[in-house]
Each structure stands twice: as structure tokens, then as C-alpha cells.
Design an enzyme around this catalytic site. Structure first.
Site, PDB file in Angstrom:
ATOM      1  N   ARG A 158       8.591   6.109   2.336  1.00 29.10           N
ATOM      2  CA  ARG A 158       9.150   5.072   3.619  1.00 29.10           C
ATOM      3  C   ARG A 158      10.551   4.420   2.820  1.00 29.10           C
ATOM      4  NH1 ARG A 158       8.255   2.801   8.533  1.00 29.10           N
ATOM      5  NH2 ARG A 158       8.640   0.474   8.641  1.00 29.10           N
TER       6      ARG A 158
ATOM      7  N   LYS B 146       1.558  -0.279  13.164  1.00 25.96           N
ATOM      8  CA  LYS B 146       1.885  -1.439  12.654  1.00 25.96           C
ATOM      9  C   LYS B 146       2.906  -1.948  13.982  1.00 25.96           C
ATOM     10  CE  LYS B 146       3.480  -4.742   9.473  1.00 25.96           C
ATOM     11  NZ  LYS B 146       4.123  -4.908   8.002  1.00 25.96           N
TER      12      LYS B 146
ATOM     13  N   HIS C 148      10.956  -1.405  12.762  1.00 27.64           N
ATOM     14  CA  HIS C 148      10.920  -2.721  12.463  1.00 27.64           C
ATOM     15  C   HIS C 148      11.001  -3.818  13.845  1.00 27.64           C
ATOM     16  CE1 HIS C 148      12.246  -2.524   7.975  1.00 27.64           C
ATOM     17  NE2 HIS C 148      10.767  -2.363   8.268  1.00 27.64           N
TER      18      HIS C 148
END
Length: 371
Positions: free
Chosen positions: A313, A241, A336
Site C-alpha cells: 500500500r 477500515k 483516507h
């Protein structure tokens, strides 16, 4: 109307489109999704937006509305329509007031975000949709609550800011974590070293399930006790991601488990992937999302613990914060893009853990002064 997966003929890259009842791509959606693919948005993002826009056009078709000439009231009606069960959307059943909404607030907001981006794209091409989904908020108005303020925020806040015209208020959901006992139970219930390594990796490094399934042997540095997350095309269609690489420290125990897995189960198999089919078919192919979730279902039945891979996670991040790791460090380890995501997800821990510390010290019960 349905969402259809497509492969680009020149690169075999995956994308998605929406077909109408005549089995022809819906032109305005197709142009927008092609743009998303051209700017290299994740196929998962393109797929999600395809489903969201399919819902929008299904709503418009049911009311005889033209997509180029909708009003804000039509978008509000779309929100109401989304919250109805599928049969009620078609007028086949009545819905009692006590019935829960079909589409959660977060799902509705995601669909509105897709619609907003779709309208902005076509507005740049002359379609009169500018301002339908976005308005300019006067300077000085407070935004969404967060303790994080970006660099030069004092300058940016003096300028008008874009704001979504319609957005549902979402309940704050705290991340669900596993207890140490439950995490150990899941690991011990794994029949194969491959399966134990998969969940141990999620717990020890905080990787997403897709990042783990796309891992190659070259991404694991035994001597350095480190794993690397590298965005790349994968044969099992999993993705890292946000498209960002990162290195994550790992424990010596995880490295030993990986070595045992190679020696006792993986053997001389010729594959770049770490997690592959060893007992199922096709033999040697990388594990897919569906195979991983089949494993989760079996472990749920075996342990009686109703867990999801993403909970490992959340557990990793929670344990880090409770051991004193800073938010910036946790942000980098989790991959992130913005620290705001980390704060919004795990910021409550600082208050909860402070309260737990004070209670353990007897602060609320052992004071000499009564309040």
C-alpha cells in the site's frame, strides 16, 4: 484480568469485553465498550480499547487506586508503568537505564486516547473525571505541525481548542516501501495464482489487506478495470477500515490475472469471496488474516525479503506521488478520511523528490555562482 470476545445474541455481531479475576465483566469498562458497539465502532477498535483499558485497570489494581478518583499524577505513573517490561511492572526484576522501553510512544498515545475517551464517557454520566485527560488550550496556540489547514480554519483558531493533558512525542517514521525489484521478486515467488493475485491487487490498487480479503467477485468490474471497496460483515471477520466505500482503477494486467485465477484454480467453486481456501481446510471458506500472514511468512523465507502486506500500500501511494498524482487524488484512492493523514504519511516525498530532481539536473554542482 483478560479480554474476551463476545457475540451479540440477536445479531451475531462481534464485540469485546474485559473480565476480572472473578470472571465477571468489569462494569465500567463493559458499559463503555457496549456504548462503542452501539454506535457501530469497528470491532477491531473495540478490541484495541478493551486491551488498553485492561492495562489501565491492572495498573490501578496494583496500586489500590479507585478508577473514579484518580489524579493526573496517576495517569503519568501509568505512562511510566507502560514503558516497563511486563516482569518489571510486577516488581520481579529491576530495569537498567540502558534497556529500551517496552511500549512504543505510538502505543502509549493510543492507550491514552482510549483512556481519554473512557473518562469523557463516564464524566457525562456524573463520574468526576471531567478534565482529567483533556484541557482547553487558549486560542492562538499552535497545534501539531501540518501544512494542511481546514476550511474556515481562520475562524476556528480563535476559539479555545481541546488538547490532551499527557501525550508522548512520537518520532517521525517514514513509510517503508518496496523497490520494484523486491515487489517483482515477491510476486514471482508465489506458487499459486491466488497468492500472486492477492499481492498484485495490493500493489496495483493500494488496498489494505483486510479490504482485499473481504472482496467479493461482484466488487471486480473486468470491463471497467475497476475494483470496489464496500464495508460489509465478512465471514472471515475482516473489515474495510473507516466504513467508507470507494472505487479504485485497476490495470488490465490485474484483470487478466484475475481471469486466469478463475479459470485455472477457482473453477466451479460456489463462493462469493475472491480469496478462499483452495488447498487447505475448510475448503472454499474465505482466507483469514492468519492464513494471509502464514503466506507472508513462507514468502519471506523463500525470497529473503522481510516485507509486510501494508508495504504494498505504501509502495502504491509512493509511486503515485512520484508520477505526479496530487495529494487529494491519493487520499481518495487510499480511502483516507482526512487529507491530513495522507500529508502526514507521505508529505516528505515532495521535498525528497524535489531534491532528487534538482540533483539530477546538476543544480547543486553546476551553478556558476558559488554560495
Amino acid at each position: 484480568m483478560r479480554v474476551q470476545r463476545v457475540l451479540m445474541p440477536d445479531s451475531e455481531a462481534e464485540s469485546w469485553t474485559v473480565l476480572g479475576d472473578d470472571h465477571v465483566p468489569v462494569a465500567p469498562i463493559e458499559r463503555y465498550l457496549a456504548y462503542l458497539s452501539a454506535v457501530e465502532k469497528s470491532p477491531n477498535t473495540v478490541k484495541a480499547y478493551a486491551h488498553d483499558l485492561k492495562d489501565w485497570f491492572a495498573y490501578l489494581d496494583g496500586r489500590g487506586l479507585r478508577w473514579q478518583a484518580v489524579a493526573l499524577e496517576d495517569v503519568a505513573g501509568f505512562v511510566v508503568w507502560l514503558r516497563l517490561p511486563p516482569l518489571a511492572r510486577e516488581g520481579k526484576v529491576a530495569v537498567l537505564p540502558s534497556v529500551d522501553h517496552h511500549c512504543a510512544e505510538s502505543s502509549v498515545n493510543r492507550k491514552l486516547a482510549a483512556l481519554s475517551s473512557f473518562c469523557e464517557f463516564h464524566a457525562r454520566h456524573g463520574v468526576p473525571l471531567d478534565g482529567l485527560m483533556v484541557t482547553m488550550r487558549p486560542a492562538g496556540r499552535g497545534g501539531r505541525g501540518s501544512s494542511y489547514k481546514p476550511f474556515l480554519e481562520h475562524i476556528a483558531k480563535s476559539r479555545p481548542q481541546k488538547a490532551r493533558t499527557i501525550r508522548l512525542r512520537q518520532p517521525v517514521r517514514r513509510p517503508s516501501v518496496l523497490s520494484a525489484e523486491d515487489a517483482q521478486t515477491v510476486l514471482d515467488a508465489c506458487e499459486h495464482l491466488r497468492d500472486r493475485l492477492l499481492f498484485a491487487l495490493l500493489l496495483d490498487t493500494g488496498l489494505r489487506i483486510g479490504e482485499a480479503l473481504g472482496m467479493r467477485h461482484e466488487d471486480i468490474a473486468l470491463a471497467e478495470r475497476q475494483v470496489s471497496v464496500i464495508p460489509r460483515p465478512n465471514a472471515n471477520r475482516v473489515r474495510a477500515k473507516a466504513g467508507r466505500s470507494r472505487d479504485v482503477p485497476a490495470s488490465a494486467e490485474l484483470m487478466r490475472l484475475y481471469a486466469d485465477y478463475l479459470n485455472r484454480e477457482y473453477g466451479a467453486l460456489d463462493s462469493d469471496y475472491v480469496f478462499v481456501n483452495l488447498w487447505g481446510r475448510p475448503h472454499g471458506r474465505p482466507l483469514t488474516y492468519s492464513a494471509a500472514y502464514d503466506l507472508v511468512v513462507r514468502l519471506r523465507r523463500r525470497t529473503g525479503i522481510d516485507f509486510e502486506p501494508h508495504q504494498f500500500r505504501h509502495t502504491y501511494a509512493t509511486w503515485l506521488l512520484r508520477k505526479g498524482a496530487g495529494m487529494e487524488s491519493v487520499k481518495e484512492l487510499l480511502g483516507h478520511v482526512s487529507i491530513t493523514t495522507t500529508i502526514d504519511t507521505y508529505g516528505h516525498l515532495t521535498v525528497e523528490d524535489a531534491r532528487r530532481t534538482l540533483e539530477a539536473a546538476g543544480w547543486f554542482t553546476g551553478r556558476e555562482v558559488r554560495l
